[in-house]
Design a protein around this motif. Sequence first.
Motif, PDB file in Angstrom:
ATOM      1  N   THR A 237       4.578  -2.405  -0.138  1.00 50.36           N
ATOM      2  CA  THR A 237       5.194  -1.070  -0.127  1.00 50.36           C
ATOM      3  C   THR A 237       4.314  -0.082   0.641  1.00 50.36           C
ATOM      4  N   ALA A 238       2.996  -0.178   0.447  1.00 50.68           N
ATOM      5  CA  ALA A 238       2.088   0.733   1.168  1.00 50.68           C
ATOM      6  C   ALA A 238       2.161   0.493   2.675  1.00 50.68           C
ATOM      7  N   ILE A 239       2.227  -0.760   3.067  1.00 50.68           N
ATOM      8  CA  ILE A 239       2.313  -1.054   4.513  1.00 50.68           C
ATOM      9  C   ILE A 239       3.638  -0.525   5.065  1.00 50.68           C
ATOM     10  N   LYS A 240       4.717  -0.759   4.314  1.00 55.85           N
ATOM     11  CA  LYS A 240       6.029  -0.250   4.767  1.00 55.85           C
ATOM     12  C   LYS A 240       6.022   1.272   4.874  1.00 55.85           C
ATOM     13  N   ALA A 241       5.245   1.926   4.011  1.00 61.19           N
ATOM     14  CA  ALA A 241       5.182   3.398   4.030  1.00 61.19           C
ATOM     15  C   ALA A 241       4.190   3.905   5.080  1.00 61.19           C
ATOM     16  N   GLU A 242       3.677   2.987   5.937  1.00 55.17           N
ATOM     17  CA  GLU A 242       2.845   3.355   7.094  1.00 55.17           C
ATOM     18  C   GLU A 242       1.399   3.698   6.752  1.00 55.17           C
TER      19      GLU A 242
END
Length: 406
Positions: A237-242
């Motif tokens: 989720t953190a990676i998807k949120a940039e």
Amino acid sequence: GNALATNKYLLADAMLDVNSGKLIQQPLIEISEGKIVSIQTKPSSLPANTIDLSGHTLLPGLMDMHVHLTSDAKQHGYKRLSSSLPRVTLTGVKHAKQTLLAGFTTVRNVGAPGFADVALRDAINDGDIIGPRMFVAGRSIGVTGGHCDNNLLPYLYKAKAGGVADGPWAVREKVRENIKYGASVIKFCATGGVLSKGTKVGVQQLTFEEMAALIDEAHMRGLTVAAHAHGTDGILTAIKAEVDSVEHVSFLNDEAIKLAKKKGTYFSMDIYVTEYILGEGEKAGILEESLAKERTVGKKQRDNFRKAVNAGVNMVFGSDAGVYPHGDNPKQFSRMVEFGMTPLQAIQAATINPATLLKHTDTIGSIEVGKAADIVAVKGNPLKNISLLEEIKFVMKDGVVYKQDK
Ligand code: ARG
């Protein structure tokens, strides 16, 4: 002329070019006003003001992307509650010096109470105390009762960490406050943690919507963001949120590796600290529930470190010093090699890669003309023996010599 007379020179057997991975023989580096102004090789004569480091190899000043200078490795769990904010700040003064003398000329301090890290950075920059160049997060941001909160005391005491925020606008406000009081990077908790009471390492904290808001706010203001995450959902989720870097990254899967590669996300995996936690942790006050969590995390994290390295994910050196003693940061280098990196990759993870992550390749990360004179030396060839980094013989930051052992 006069300017030349004040310039300093460094002579050594070799210098590591962290971009090419080549050892440059017999460099003579000229330093003026804290910056590298020229690099010659095999000089025919030596200027006055030459520091002779024959027998040594020069490296760029080392960079640790995950430290807590205000944390004391001997005080964990309930022991930590007895230290006041001024007291931990003063401890940070000692830790800043130990870190610098271990060869780390730059650190990213990913969380401190009450902006103690901002005070440390400013005192270093003002020349009142000595320490590394500091990128500071101020208060780590996270949900009520999460890893970035303080959950040791019962309800009666109403204890709440400074970075606690729930909801997209609340986390945006927290980012703004952190910036207002001096933060230069943002840190948040995307999952539970090992050392926090009552949190689960595998479980996500903050929703995608909250993470995206937090990260968007930080990026809009020009700051990079680090996410603490052990569990797979939180990592993804953190990676998807940039997010710019994920810390710990213990329960990594193939999807997370693929996504990190696609987005250029950095992993900062603290693979030494498990030895300290399981060896010295109990004496230092680490709770039994945390020791139990560590037993599930440490080994998995090392296996996944190897996977991430083999897959070619961007990696930075992050130690979590503060959980273990400051100054022992370099002990992680040999573990990084043991678990899959070449010595050069391990050194790049602590030099040019962090400079890239922090978007500061113009000033730090390599020994190049125009950059800050942040230079360390070891005796021998670190590409042959990575453990040499545990014995840094010479430390220069901004052209000032802080250590020169014979
Ligand atoms: N600060 C981290 C946490 O509490 C430390 C994790 C250390 N363990 C490890 N295997 N890296 O979650």
